[in-house]
Write a protein that holds these residues in place. Sequence first.
Motif, PDB file in Angstrom:
ATOM      1  N   PRO A  58      43.764  32.605  45.043  1.00  0.00           N
ATOM      2  CA  PRO A  58      43.537  33.701  44.307  1.00  0.00           C
ATOM      3  C   PRO A  58      42.322  33.397  43.032  1.00  0.00           C
ATOM      4  CG  PRO A  58      45.239  32.275  43.540  1.00  0.00           C
ATOM      5  CD  PRO A  58      44.477  31.715  44.832  1.00  0.00           C
ATOM      6  N   GLY A 174      35.705  39.990  39.127  1.00  0.00           N
ATOM      7  CA  GLY A 174      36.673  40.682  38.278  1.00  0.00           C
ATOM      8  C   GLY A 174      36.293  41.351  37.058  1.00  0.00           C
ATOM      9  N   TYR A 220      42.082  45.768  45.163  1.00  0.00           N
ATOM     10  CA  TYR A 220      43.106  44.879  44.194  1.00  0.00           C
ATOM     11  C   TYR A 220      44.660  45.592  44.456  1.00  0.00           C
ATOM     12  CZ  TYR A 220      39.299  42.991  41.148  1.00  0.00           C
ATOM     13  OH  TYR A 220      38.393  42.118  40.880  1.00  0.00           O
ATOM     14  N   ASP A 224      47.171  43.059  46.385  1.00  0.00           N
ATOM     15  CA  ASP A 224      48.724  43.004  45.470  1.00  0.00           C
ATOM     16  C   ASP A 224      49.922  43.229  46.442  1.00  0.00           C
ATOM     17  OD1 ASP A 224      50.046  42.664  42.902  1.00  0.00           O
ATOM     18  OD2 ASP A 224      50.792  44.527  43.573  1.00  0.00           O
ATOM     19  N   GLY A 229      52.247  40.480  44.878  1.00  0.00           N
ATOM     20  CA  GLY A 229      51.822  40.169  43.635  1.00  0.00           C
ATOM     21  C   GLY A 229      51.412  38.908  43.317  1.00  0.00           C
ATOM     22  N   TYR A 231      48.636  37.373  44.429  1.00  0.00           N
ATOM     23  CA  TYR A 231      47.292  37.115  44.081  1.00  0.00           C
ATOM     24  C   TYR A 231      47.118  37.662  42.688  1.00  0.00           C
ATOM     25  CZ  TYR A 231      42.297  38.125  44.109  1.00  0.00           C
ATOM     26  OH  TYR A 231      41.077  37.854  43.563  1.00  0.00           O
ATOM     27  N   THR A 232      47.607  38.800  42.562  1.00  0.00           N
ATOM     28  CA  THR A 232      47.586  39.550  41.108  1.00  0.00           C
ATOM     29  C   THR A 232      47.843  38.588  39.890  1.00  0.00           C
ATOM     30  OG1 THR A 232      47.940  41.508  41.991  1.00  0.00           O
ATOM     31  CG2 THR A 232      47.976  41.295  39.623  1.00  0.00           C
ATOM     32  N   GLU A 233      48.840  37.772  40.097  1.00  0.00           N
ATOM     33  CA  GLU A 233      49.378  36.776  39.144  1.00  0.00           C
ATOM     34  C   GLU A 233      48.408  35.697  39.083  1.00  0.00           C
ATOM     35  OE1 GLU A 233      52.996  33.892  37.879  1.00  0.00           O
ATOM     36  OE2 GLU A 233      53.362  35.498  39.519  1.00  0.00           O
ATOM     37  N   PHE A 236      44.609  37.223  37.680  1.00  0.00           N
ATOM     38  CA  PHE A 236      44.546  37.622  36.550  1.00  0.00           C
ATOM     39  C   PHE A 236      45.005  36.533  35.247  1.00  0.00           C
ATOM     40  CE2 PHE A 236      43.727  41.749  38.859  1.00  0.00           C
ATOM     41  CZ  PHE A 236      42.809  41.906  38.213  1.00  0.00           C
TER      42      PHE A 236
END
Length: 300
Positions: A58, A174, A220, A224, A229, A231-233, A236
Amino acid sequence: MRKDHALILIPLCILQFFSGLGGIDIYWHDEAQNAGCAVEMLENKELIVPTFNCELRPHKPPLHYYFMMAGYKIFGVGPLGARFFSGLMGFLTVMLIYFSTARIADPNAGLFAAASLGLALHFPLHMKQAVPDPYLIFFTTAAILGIFAGRKLHRPLFAYGGYVSLGLAMLAKGPIAAVITASAFLILFVINGKGSWKEIKAYRPFSGAALTVAVAAPWYILVDRATQGAYTEGFFVTHNFGRFASTMDGNGGIFLISWGFILIGLLPATVYLFQSLQYGWQARKRSDAAALAYSAFIAV
């Protein structure tokens, strides 16, 4: 492009950005993981979820992986395939600086700006590495210059091209791309005293932002959902906000190190740096181009 300028810039860029791309093995941490992730995605025919050693990676969005995968298809899996499009981003950035400055200011200023960047000690070195930064740098530069040229030259297509580039920059590394771009224009509105609502609307921020989101958001959302979720966590929370709170990947040191990279990395143009900043401040009211250059430097 004037013929005499082309005879200077094109050989310079070929030498600086394409020589030795495949001559040195990929050996250091960042290049190895990025290049290895692209190999894994290519072998698995995967376009959404980045993995390294079969584990979710990630750290970064996928744009540079896509370019590396294309490089592997053309040149084979190896250093040249991993680095070729990074070098191309360096070439395109210098050309973009030349044409934009020549159009907005004058060709001689474009030559000086482009040659200064192409000859900078650190810039060609960094733009030949298998990392996401070359793509972030090119597309963020294209975003800032495109949006500005759209307003300055009254060419909406330039502005919308800039917003598309911003979306691609966000797929390269990003939200930092949006932070740099927005900061550059906010600083511009403050220092040149042209921050009226009418002026801001002339940059088409709402339709442009919608275009940026349309470019960046689908991947994105897909990643996700594909990783539930994770990758998102990881991206980011850990690899964006977390990097402001603590060191990661062996990076560290006092903030003065960054200024050292600037002063040493911009050589030989460093000798003009403080003079350029002084000129940019003095010219900010009469030259929007000088104000933009000053603002972008401060934003970064």
